[in-house]
Write a protein that holds these residues in place. Sequence first.
Motif, short mmCIF file in Angstrom:
data_model
loop_
_atom_site.label_atom_id
_atom_site.label_comp_id
_atom_site.label_asym_id
_atom_site.label_seq_id
_atom_site.Cartn_x
_atom_site.Cartn_y
_atom_site.Cartn_z
N LYS A 65 0.67 -1.20 0.05
CA LYS A 65 -0.04 0.02 -0.17
C LYS A 65 0.86 1.35 -0.04
O LYS A 65 0.39 2.42 -0.34
CB LYS A 65 -1.05 -0.18 1.18
CG LYS A 65 -1.97 -1.01 1.05
CD LYS A 65 -3.15 -0.95 2.01
CE LYS A 65 -4.24 -1.74 2.25
NZ LYS A 65 -5.09 -1.69 3.20
N ARG A 68 4.81 2.93 -4.65
CA ARG A 68 4.31 3.40 -5.82
C ARG A 68 4.38 2.42 -7.20
O ARG A 68 4.40 2.95 -8.30
CB ARG A 68 4.90 4.61 -6.15
CG ARG A 68 4.83 5.75 -4.85
CD ARG A 68 5.43 6.88 -4.91
NE ARG A 68 4.60 7.85 -6.05
CZ ARG A 68 5.08 9.06 -6.41
NH1 ARG A 68 6.14 9.48 -5.87
NH2 ARG A 68 4.37 9.91 -7.25
N ARG A 73 1.14 -2.55 -6.77
CA ARG A 73 -0.21 -2.28 -6.63
C ARG A 73 -1.07 -3.46 -7.11
O ARG A 73 -2.19 -3.60 -6.47
CB ARG A 73 -0.40 -0.82 -7.45
CG ARG A 73 -0.02 0.43 -6.88
CD ARG A 73 -0.53 1.70 -7.62
NE ARG A 73 -0.20 1.75 -9.03
CZ ARG A 73 0.76 2.44 -9.48
NH1 ARG A 73 1.47 3.10 -8.59
NH2 ARG A 73 0.96 2.51 -10.86
N SER A 77 -3.85 -5.44 -4.76
CA SER A 77 -5.15 -5.31 -4.91
C SER A 77 -5.78 -6.93 -5.05
O SER A 77 -6.74 -7.21 -4.58
CB SER A 77 -5.56 -4.82 -6.57
OG SER A 77 -6.93 -4.73 -6.82
N GLU A 97 -3.47 -0.90 -14.85
CA GLU A 97 -2.10 -0.67 -15.12
C GLU A 97 -1.61 -0.60 -16.48
O GLU A 97 -0.88 0.22 -17.24
CB GLU A 97 -1.13 -1.28 -14.27
CG GLU A 97 -1.57 -1.35 -13.03
CD GLU A 97 -1.00 0.06 -12.22
OE1 GLU A 97 -0.45 0.60 -12.99
OE2 GLU A 97 -1.69 0.35 -11.31
#
Length: 220
Positions: A65, A68, A73, A77, A97
């Motif tokens: 979390k 970057r 990411r 998720s 993405e």
Amino acid sequence: MITIFLSGGPIMWPLLVCSVITVAMVIERIFFISREQMRRQPIVVDEMLKSVERGDPDSAITVGKISRDFVARVLTSALSHREGSFSNAALKAANTELKRFNRGLAVLDTIITLAPLLGLLGTITGMIHAFGLLGGKELDAPQAITGGIAQALIATAFGLMIAITALIPFNYLNARLEEARHELQDSVSQLELYMERTGRAATPNNSTAANSASRTTQKP
């Protein structure tokens, strides 16, 4: 340069628009790729995978979390929805993405095809104008005929220059898109493998505990 541009005929203005869009799109995409490469944190991704391998997905989510990295990411998720549809969550995050990497490529692809066609159109109109002079009084002025041919050649040259200029970054950006797709596929596949391993490892332990509890309740 302006004189050459104006001598290319009216088709030069659409070609100018194509060239401006190409330069703007290439600069924005190169900036995006450079920014994403600077944000990459493969150590964080490895740490997340190791946490999942140890059976601690919550720690992996916590680490992901604050990252970057686009791979982190996607993994975050997927882990956040592991109790529901893990595969669908990973697929949706990966597609989100990849859309960011794919943005603008369709525009460059269109310009690569459109610019030479516009140049060819300028060639045809210039030749029509040049040969149209053969039946008029302008036949005594050969420079008028050669001017029409020059107009045709200038439009073709500019169209090809724009297409070549767009083709090189287009291929580079496509290569970065495929690289990002492979990185996501490898990481998600590895994550799914670790999740399956930890799930199988937990199943025998749960069965043993259930058997022990059953034997305890059967004692008088």
